[in-house]
Design a protein around this motif. Structure first.
Motif, PDB file in Angstrom:
ATOM      1  N   LYS A  39      34.248  40.924  48.146  1.00 56.28           N
ATOM      2  CA  LYS A  39      33.963  39.573  48.878  1.00 56.28           C
ATOM      3  C   LYS A  39      33.349  38.806  47.884  1.00 56.28           C
ATOM      4  N   GLU A  40      32.658  39.141  46.858  1.00 57.89           N
ATOM      5  CA  GLU A  40      32.316  38.117  45.957  1.00 57.89           C
ATOM      6  C   GLU A  40      33.336  37.711  44.934  1.00 57.89           C
ATOM      7  N   ARG A  41      34.185  38.869  44.726  1.00 55.24           N
ATOM      8  CA  ARG A  41      35.609  38.498  43.878  1.00 55.24           C
ATOM      9  C   ARG A  41      36.439  37.469  44.712  1.00 55.24           C
ATOM     10  N   SER A  42      36.298  37.413  46.007  1.00 52.07           N
ATOM     11  CA  SER A  42      37.059  36.539  46.997  1.00 52.07           C
ATOM     12  C   SER A  42      36.460  35.019  46.817  1.00 52.07           C
ATOM     13  N   GLU A  43      35.182  35.241  46.984  1.00 50.80           N
ATOM     14  CA  GLU A  43      34.430  33.976  46.861  1.00 50.80           C
ATOM     15  C   GLU A  43      34.636  33.313  45.447  1.00 50.80           C
ATOM     16  N   ILE A  44      34.681  33.942  44.267  1.00 52.46           N
ATOM     17  CA  ILE A  44      34.891  33.380  43.143  1.00 52.46           C
ATOM     18  C   ILE A  44      36.317  32.643  43.049  1.00 52.46           C
ATOM     19  N   GLN A  92      47.640  29.686  44.624  1.00 52.76           N
ATOM     20  CA  GLN A  92      47.903  31.082  44.372  1.00 52.76           C
ATOM     21  C   GLN A  92      46.643  31.737  44.280  1.00 52.76           C
ATOM     22  N   HIS A  93      45.540  31.284  43.781  1.00 50.89           N
ATOM     23  CA  HIS A  93      44.265  31.849  43.664  1.00 50.89           C
ATOM     24  C   HIS A  93      43.609  31.967  45.118  1.00 50.89           C
ATOM     25  N   GLU A  94      43.953  30.738  46.002  1.00 49.64           N
ATOM     26  CA  GLU A  94      43.678  30.687  47.289  1.00 49.64           C
ATOM     27  C   GLU A  94      44.455  32.199  48.117  1.00 49.64           C
ATOM     28  N   VAL A  95      45.575  32.183  47.929  1.00 52.17           N
ATOM     29  CA  VAL A  95      46.374  33.288  48.451  1.00 52.17           C
ATOM     30  C   VAL A  95      45.668  34.712  48.169  1.00 52.17           C
ATOM     31  N   ILE A  96      45.223  34.718  46.642  1.00 53.04           N
ATOM     32  CA  ILE A  96      44.459  36.029  46.443  1.00 53.04           C
ATOM     33  C   ILE A  96      43.201  36.262  46.944  1.00 53.04           C
ATOM     34  N   ALA A  97      42.473  35.037  47.434  1.00 53.81           N
ATOM     35  CA  ALA A  97      41.582  35.226  48.242  1.00 53.81           C
ATOM     36  C   ALA A  97      41.495  35.613  49.434  1.00 53.81           C
ATOM     37  N   GLU A  98      42.432  34.921  50.371  1.00 51.79           N
ATOM     38  CA  GLU A  98      43.090  35.221  51.760  1.00 51.79           C
ATOM     39  C   GLU A  98      43.403  36.722  51.909  1.00 51.79           C
ATOM     40  N   ASN A  99      44.202  37.215  50.725  1.00 48.10           N
ATOM     41  CA  ASN A  99      44.768  38.676  50.741  1.00 48.10           C
ATOM     42  C   ASN A  99      43.632  39.519  50.714  1.00 48.10           C
ATOM     43  N   LEU A 100      42.452  39.326  49.804  1.00 50.11           N
ATOM     44  CA  LEU A 100      41.467  40.243  49.575  1.00 50.11           C
ATOM     45  C   LEU A 100      40.786  40.370  50.826  1.00 50.11           C
ATOM     46  N   SER A 102      41.773  39.736  54.035  1.00 50.54           N
ATOM     47  CA  SER A 102      42.508  40.336  55.262  1.00 50.54           C
ATOM     48  C   SER A 102      42.897  41.752  54.814  1.00 50.54           C
ATOM     49  N   GLN A 103      42.995  42.176  53.626  1.00 50.14           N
ATOM     50  CA  GLN A 103      43.726  43.479  53.369  1.00 50.14           C
ATOM     51  C   GLN A 103      42.431  44.482  52.870  1.00 50.14           C
ATOM     52  N   ILE A 104      41.519  44.253  52.453  1.00 47.31           N
ATOM     53  CA  ILE A 104      40.424  44.744  52.097  1.00 47.31           C
ATOM     54  C   ILE A 104      39.034  44.753  52.664  1.00 47.31           C
ATOM     55  N   ILE A 105      38.560  43.558  52.763  1.00 44.20           N
ATOM     56  CA  ILE A 105      37.332  43.321  53.253  1.00 44.20           C
ATOM     57  C   ILE A 105      37.259  43.416  54.890  1.00 44.20           C
ATOM     58  N   THR A 106      38.244  42.938  55.521  1.00 39.08           N
ATOM     59  CA  THR A 106      38.242  43.164  57.000  1.00 39.08           C
ATOM     60  C   THR A 106      38.534  44.583  57.308  1.00 39.08           C
ATOM     61  N   GLU A 107      39.510  45.317  56.530  1.00 38.49           N
ATOM     62  CA  GLU A 107      39.700  46.864  56.636  1.00 38.49           C
ATOM     63  C   GLU A 107      38.486  47.609  56.440  1.00 38.49           C
ATOM     64  N   LEU A 108      37.921  47.300  55.378  1.00 38.14           N
ATOM     65  CA  LEU A 108      36.829  48.190  55.158  1.00 38.14           C
ATOM     66  C   LEU A 108      35.621  47.990  56.023  1.00 38.14           C
ATOM     67  N   ASP A 242      47.011  45.061  43.462  1.00 38.94           N
ATOM     68  CA  ASP A 242      48.461  44.484  43.923  1.00 38.94           C
ATOM     69  C   ASP A 242      48.547  43.176  44.374  1.00 38.94           C
ATOM     70  N   VAL A 243      47.161  42.721  45.035  1.00 37.63           N
ATOM     71  CA  VAL A 243      47.066  41.545  45.335  1.00 37.63           C
ATOM     72  C   VAL A 243      47.055  40.345  44.253  1.00 37.63           C
ATOM     73  N   ASP A 244      46.797  40.720  43.234  1.00 31.59           N
ATOM     74  CA  ASP A 244      46.940  39.846  41.952  1.00 31.59           C
ATOM     75  C   ASP A 244      48.483  39.875  41.444  1.00 31.59           C
ATOM     76  N   ARG A 245      49.032  41.197  41.439  1.00 31.61           N
ATOM     77  CA  ARG A 245      50.365  41.556  40.850  1.00 31.61           C
ATOM     78  C   ARG A 245      51.359  40.623  41.873  1.00 31.61           C
TER      79      ARG A 245
END
Length: 605
Positions: A39-44, A92-100, A102-108, A242-245
């Motif tokens: 979550k902090e990485r996504s905020e960054i 693209q950095h906004e896309v990274i934040a959105e994927n983090l 939706s795919q990690i924070i929400t799931e966890l 993978d989100v970054d890749r």
């Protein structure tokens, strides 16, 4: 066999129930910690993208005329492309934040709730099984104590019976009673023994089931839960990478776009654009000729009159002093005109007090700096004026085309209304059509006006052959006075250039410049209390002028006047008829003869 069947199961830790509870709790806390990390990485990433977008927006060119000038240069266009690519890079950095998210924070976050509920359920079953086995143990202990107590009571009853039976003094009834009591106690002991034996067998079965079935099953579920948790953490870590890749190809395209923009910069093209933008169209000045001031001392007293000064034979054409072009401050090259005697001019200057006659020039220069330039761009050099006029014509033509498109659309709409009256009233379109027609007429009139100015500029702009011809003309004209019927290019007091209009063209166009007294009236008070300015030359009216505006003076064709202030670059010359009548006249309406000793002496037409 049982131990082999259990294998590596957590059942080996059947005596470490509390430790397993602590370990699984630590595992949940680790998932929470990793979720917080992502979550902090996504905020960054979000804040970084926001800062990049703000940076790109900050340096975007403003919507003004300066933007049009900057867009001509390749390095400015490259910088604009870089800003746009940087904006996409931020996306693209906004896309990274959105994927983090939706795919990690929400799931966890959802998995954590499930994990906590599952763990709670398993440990609840374990505590329940533990309580059941403890309760069975307590019941077994109770049966055991009761059997022990009954056995002791039976022994005491048996001893009492034997004692009574041996005593000869005891009656037979008492002996029988003791015997029955002993038998009853033995029966109670036998029943307790039977109960204790049965419950012991039951407890052993339950204990065996507890330690070999119930607890191992619970621990196996906990083990599966823990392994699933660890596997989910591994999947999330892989997704984190993978989100970054996934955005790397697009980021690479953004960087390639920046590189391509940098490689598109062409220094030579930009330098040519500078030449094209600031090309003035002026001719280089001719040679500066020698001015013989000693000739003025040879004049006779009869030259002092104004009429005689006009009849004196004109002197050979000479150039005025000044710096060489393009650093020259006054670029008019005119022949010397008739002058009043030097003694008379010196007397005027000696008897007059210092004047602030430069203040009006300052006012005129200030009005130009404030953006009140003439509509025909006459304050610009010829080449720049031509470009501005052409741009204005193109802009007006675009406006005309827009109005014509609107007119065509409304005409079609009116035709539809005529054919289908239920859709609308055809008469409702007529006012708008009339308005558009008036707008088109106004715009066409403006186009004609600017095209006239453009044609005038193009006629006056010198070609290479004209330059050579005029340079030869300067060398051969030594005994004639130049009649300045062409435009003279001079620099106005604020540093901008002015192209004076040809007198004949100006009369035909009937376009008069605005007198300098019409702007910034606060300066007029400085001249109300001034003493009369000294004359610096004479002028002859070439055309009649009716001075209707404030500060101007009317003149008749052929009238002779005194010049008290030369043209400062705004197209006006200040003249005097007598001591009480003075004002401004258009410079192109008069032929001016300035004195040699006057500053910047020249001849204007």
């Amino acid at each position: 066999m049982v131990e082999e069947r259990m294998g590596d199961c957590w059942s080996y830790t059947k005596d470490q129930f509390d430790n397993l509870e602590k370990h699984t709790q630590w595992g949940i806390e680790f998932v929470e910690k990793y979720t917080k990390f992502v979550k902090e990485r996504s905020e960054i990433e979000t804040n970084y993208a926001k800062q990049i977008r703000n940076l790109s927006k900050k340096y975007q060119p403003k919507k003004n005329s300066r933007e049009e000038e900057e867009s001509k240069y390749t390095f400015c266009r490259a910088f604009l492309t870089t800003l746009n690519e940087l904006n996409d890079y931020a996306g693209q950095h906004e896309v990274i934040a959105e994927n983090l998210t939706s795919q990690i924070i929400t799931e966890l976050s959802r998995y954590l709730q499930e994990l906590k509920a599952e763990r709670k359920s398993h440990f609840h079953d374990g505590r329940k099984a533990q309580q059941h086995i403890e309760s069975s143990w307590k019941q077994l202990e109770s049966c055991k104590r009761r059997f022990e107590r009954d056995c002791k009571e039976a022994d005491r009853a048996q001893q009492y019976f034997e004692k009574m039976d041996a005593d000869i003094n005891v009656t037979k009834a008492d002996v029988e009673k003791a015997r029955q009591q002993a038998q009853m106690r033995h029966q109670m002991a036998a029943d307790s023994k039977s109960d204790y034996s049965a419950y012991l067998q039951k407890f052993n079965q339950e204990q065996n089931e507890h330690y070999y079935t119930v607890i191992p099953n619970i621990f196996q579920k906990l083990q599966d839960m823990e392994e699933k948790r660890i596997d989910r953490i591994g999947v999330c870590m892989k997704t984190f990478a993978d989100v970054d890749r996934q955005v790397l190809p697009i980021v690479g395209k953004c960087l390639d776009g920046m590189t391509k923009a940098a490689e598109s910069i062409e220094p030579k093209t930009d330098s040519k654009q500078v030449v094209e933008s600031y090309k003035s169209g002026f001719e280089p000045p001719g040679d500066v000729e020698f001015e013989d001031y000693g000739q003025a001392m040879k004049r006779t007293a009869s030259d002092t009159s104004l009429s005689n000064s006009r009849d004196v034979k004109e002197k050979p054409k000479e150039k005025s002093k000044g710096k060489l072009w393009p650093f020259i401050k006054n670029k008019n090259k005119s022949p010397k005109q008739h002058k009043e005697p030097l003694s008379h001019r010196l007397n005027d200057f000696m008897t007059s007090k210092p004047k602030m006659h430069c203040l009006r020039s300052l006012r005129r220069g200030l009005s130009l700096k404030l953006g009140s330039g003439p509509e025909d761009f006459s304050h610009l050099p010829p080449e720049q004026r031509r470009k501005k006029l052409q741009g204005k014509i193109d802009e007006l033509n675009k406006d005309i085309q827009k109005e014509m498109d609107q007119r065509d659309a409304l005409t079609k709409m009116k035709d539809v209304y005529v054919k289908n009256p239920q859709m609308g009233d055809p008469a409702s379109v007529d006012p708008r059509l009339s308005e558009i027609g008036q707008n088109i007429e106004k715009l066409q009139f403006e186009v004609q006006k600017f095209e006239g100015w453009l044609a005038e500029v193009e006629e006056r702009m010198p070609s290479k052959s004209d330059t050579h011809r005029r340079s030869g003309l300067y060398e051969t004209q030594n005994n004639t006075t130049v009649s300045n019927n062409c435009a003279q290019d001079r620099e106005s007091p604020d540093g901008s250039y002015t192209e004076e209009q040809n007198s004949e063209t100006q009369v035909k166009a009937n376009i008069n410049p605005i007198p300098p007294t019409s702007t910034t009236p606060e300066f007029d008070d400085e001249f109300d209390d001034e003493e009369a300015l000294p004359t610096i030359g004479t002028c002859k009216a070439l055309y009649p002028f009716e001075g209707h505006n404030e500060g101007t003076i009317s003149v008749a064709e052929g009238e002779l006047l005194y010049v008290i202030e030369e043209d400062k670059g705004d197209g006006w010359t200040r003249v005097r008829r007598n001591e009480d009548e003075e004002g401004y006249v258009p410079t192109s309406y008069v032929e001016v003869f300035l004195e040699t000793n006057a500053k910047g002496a020249m001849t204007y037409i």
